[in-house]
Design an enzyme around this catalytic site. Structure first.
Site, PDB file in Angstrom:
ATOM      1  N   GLY A 246       1.105  -1.352   0.069  1.00 44.00           N
ATOM      2  CA  GLY A 246       0.296   0.092  -0.138  1.00 44.00           C
ATOM      3  C   GLY A 246       1.197   0.940   0.024  1.00 44.00           C
ATOM      4  O   GLY A 246       2.146   1.309  -0.696  1.00 44.00           O
ATOM      5  N   SER A 247       0.260   2.213   0.447  1.00 42.65           N
ATOM      6  CA  SER A 247       1.112   3.323  -0.199  1.00 42.65           C
ATOM      7  C   SER A 247       1.958   3.857   1.518  1.00 42.65           C
ATOM      8  O   SER A 247       2.580   2.967   2.710  1.00 42.65           O
ATOM      9  CB  SER A 247      -0.261   4.966   0.532  1.00 42.65           C
ATOM     10  OG  SER A 247      -0.282   4.420   2.238  1.00 42.65           O
ATOM     11  N   THR A 248       3.437   4.423   1.552  1.00 39.22           N
ATOM     12  CA  THR A 248       3.834   4.863   2.438  1.00 39.22           C
ATOM     13  C   THR A 248       4.109   4.903   3.386  1.00 39.22           C
ATOM     14  O   THR A 248       4.299   4.678   4.748  1.00 39.22           O
ATOM     15  CB  THR A 248       5.077   5.664   1.564  1.00 39.22           C
ATOM     16  OG1 THR A 248       5.737   4.962   0.164  1.00 39.22           O
ATOM     17  CG2 THR A 248       6.694   5.475   2.492  1.00 39.22           C
ATOM     18  N   GLY A 251       2.780   2.295   4.907  1.00 42.27           N
ATOM     19  CA  GLY A 251       3.375   1.389   5.120  1.00 42.27           C
ATOM     20  C   GLY A 251       3.829   2.190   6.828  1.00 42.27           C
ATOM     21  O   GLY A 251       4.997   1.538   7.624  1.00 42.27           O
ATOM     22  N   GLU A 268       5.915  -4.156   1.197  1.00 43.16           N
ATOM     23  CA  GLU A 268       5.955  -3.140  -1.230  1.00 43.16           C
ATOM     24  C   GLU A 268       4.974  -2.025  -0.489  1.00 43.16           C
ATOM     25  O   GLU A 268       4.310  -1.841  -0.599  1.00 43.16           O
ATOM     26  CB  GLU A 268       5.851  -3.925  -1.437  1.00 43.16           C
ATOM     27  CG  GLU A 268       6.134  -3.873  -2.864  1.00 43.16           C
ATOM     28  CD  GLU A 268       5.061  -3.492  -3.459  1.00 43.16           C
ATOM     29  OE1 GLU A 268       5.344  -2.231  -3.783  1.00 43.16           O
ATOM     30  OE2 GLU A 268       3.406  -3.729  -3.710  1.00 43.16           O
ATOM     31  N   CYS A 303       1.894   1.002  -8.222  1.00 43.85           N
ATOM     32  CA  CYS A 303       2.976   1.337  -7.856  1.00 43.85           C
ATOM     33  C   CYS A 303       4.348   0.765  -8.618  1.00 43.85           C
ATOM     34  O   CYS A 303       5.968   1.627  -8.309  1.00 43.85           O
ATOM     35  CB  CYS A 303       3.341   0.512  -6.509  1.00 43.85           C
ATOM     36  SG  CYS A 303       2.897  -1.251  -6.702  1.00 43.85           S
TER      37      CYS A 303
END
Length: 518
Positions: A246-248, A251, A268, A303
């Site tokens: 998913g999104s940083t 994350g 990831e 991504c």
């Protein structure tokens, strides 16, 4: 057709009524209309799912079964998914908005490939290893009347980490299960799968197939959850590891939570990948590829999609004009139609987010060369035209942040060193590619770019090779044999150097011997 209403959660080998009556409604990005719903887990439901996974790991033989048995179950599930491939394809087109082509060649196929691949790799994996090193020349001294002995014989075993929380991303929800859960299962772990909010239906449809395949109760559990319950899952003391795509931003929160509990995670995360077009590239030849690896990759909701095009300053205007024409010729439309290249983005809110980035780019000085709005001919659904922003500097917001939509920024470079500098000047490091008539030169560029995956004259993700990011694109690796390693912990079992390891241990393990160091 697969069911589209799931009032229960898949826990402990069957469908169980949730603690609350809350539902997660699913809208089709294609039309904006409701197409189904799934039960939403409360924190109490999360507790039940984790408890089921814990029992399956701690109180059954799942973790200690021969790997061949776990691999065979994954292959059975792969076959069942493959048998219903067309149903899954149609459902994914409807709930994600993936084009029929992409759903046919990737989304409905990848779960089978991942499960079968993990099974094959698991059968070949070495879970035990005998290690022996002769360090006796360095022994000496008297410790309590006995000579200290340094000659060592040890058994190194790789054991499953335990209960894994698998949090899937919406842009490849069903393949994500195969990519994450299959290697965990082959390794001997049990899993709690948290589905993505926009498109949970295909994963929920796996429930009956998991039972049919013969997985023991509790080994695989499936829930939907709001942010509170999702955080509860990540922080749950019964969860030994988290695997998240998913999104940083999210994350980082998951990584922080795992660090506080000292438990491993695979993250990831986002990307802002650069496609470098060198001076000698045949632009007319590569134009279809450039469209496909950017706006044509899940409507830019990927991504790894190439969202920064780095081109020679000397050819900037030429390439901008050709990209504009190519974008104008690319069909945006109903994903059920075979010739559609760009379908909708996942939701109305996400469409507004993507268009907000385009406005931000123009405010900061970029030129809107093409697109930048919803298509006029599509009254329903959440569509965005393929969008090209030119005169972009690498310090602009649209060049720094992940837009996750069909938006490409065109950035000029002066020479190859400048191209490498710009490509590496990013918080992300997930993917990238270079286009050149000189393949050897392309590989030289590849070695200089700080990303986890990189391609020459294409972009491809190899299921047999490590996949993951540098920098804020994540930690850990998926795909390939290393994917199983992420879910294993090494343990060393040593014996008296004068003793002998049991014969059955020696016969089943790889033997590594190291002689006396010189």
């Amino acid at each position: 057709m697969l069911a589209r209403e799931y009032p229960d959660l898949y826990i402990d080998g069957g469908w169980q009524a949730p603690d609350s009556q809350e539902r997660l409604d699913v809208e089709s990005p294609r039309t904006g209309r409701r197409i189904g719903a799934v039960a939403k887990a409360s924190t109490a439901d999360v507790d039940r799912a984790v408890a089921a996974a814990r029992r399956a790991f701690d109180e059954t033989d799942w973790a200690w079964r021969p790997v061949e048995e776990r691999a065979e179950l994954c292959e059975r599930l792969a076959t069942l998914i493959s048998d219903r491939r067309e149903d899954f394809r149609d459902l994914i087109v409807e709930e994600l908005g993936a084009t029929r082509f992409l759903a046919d060649v990737y989304h409905s196929v990848a779960p089978t490939l991942h499960c079968n691949y993990a099974a094959a790799v698991g059968r070949d994996a070495q879970f035990t290893e005998v290690r022996e090193a002769d360090l006796s020349p360095f022994a000496g001294g008297d410790a309590g009347g006995s000579i200290v002995k340094f000659a060592t014989k040890s058994l190194v075993v790789k054991e499953p980490v335990g209960v894994v929380a698998v949090l899937c991303a919406y842009n490849f929800a069903l393949p994500c299960v195969g990519q994450k859960a299959a290697p965990a299962l082959v390794a001997g772990c049990t899993v709690v799968i948290k589905v993505p909010d926009p498109d949970p239906l295909a994963i929920f449809a796996l429930g009956d197939l998991i039972t049919e395949a013969g997985f023991p109760p509790g080994v695989i559990n499936i829930i939907a959850a709001d942010p509170e319950a999702s955080q509860h899952l990540v922080r749950h003391p019964g969860v030994d590891m988290v695997s998240f795509t998913g999104s940083t931003a999210v994350g980082k929160l998951i990584g922080q939570a795992c660090a506080e509990q000292v438990k491993p995670c695979v993250l990831e995360l986002g990307g802002k990948s650069a496609a470098i077009v060198l001076e000698d590239a045949d632009v007319d030849e590569i134009l279809p590829t450039l469209v496909g690896i950017s706006v044509g990759t899940s409507s830019g909701q990927s991504c790894v999609c190439m969202s920064r095009f780095l081109v020679p300053r000397s050819r900037y205007d030429e390439i901008a004009a050709k990209l504009t024409a190519a974008f104008a010729a690319t069909k945006v439309g109903d994903p059920t139609e075979a010739d559609t290249v760009i379908g909708p983005v996942v939701s109305k809110a996400h469409r507004e987010r993507v268009l907000g980035y385009v406005r931000k780019g123009v405010e900061e000085g970029a030129t809107l060369a093409y697109g930048g709005k919803a298509p006029d001919h599509l009254a329903e659904g959440w569509y965005v035209e393929p969008t090209l922003l030119t005169n972009v500097r690498n310090d602009m917001t649209v060049a720094r942040e992940e837009i996750f939509g069909p938006v490409v920024v065109l950035i000029a470079f002066d020479d190859e060193d400048d191209a490498v500098r710009i490509a590496n000047d990013s918080n992300f490091g997930l993917a990238g590619c270079v286009f050149t008539s000189d393949t050897a030169r392309g590989f030289e560029i590849a070695r200089r770019i700080r990303t986890g995956t990189f391609s020459v004259n294409t972009f491809a993700a190899d299921f047999n090779s490590p996949f993951g990011g540098f920098k804020q694109s994540g930690i850990g690796r998926e795909h390939g044999p290393g994917a199983i390693e992420e879910f294993l912990l090494a343990k060393t079992i040593s014996i008296d150097p004068d003793g002998e390891l049991p014969a059955e241990v020696v016969s089943s393990a790889r033997h590594v011997a190291v002689g006396t160091p010189s």
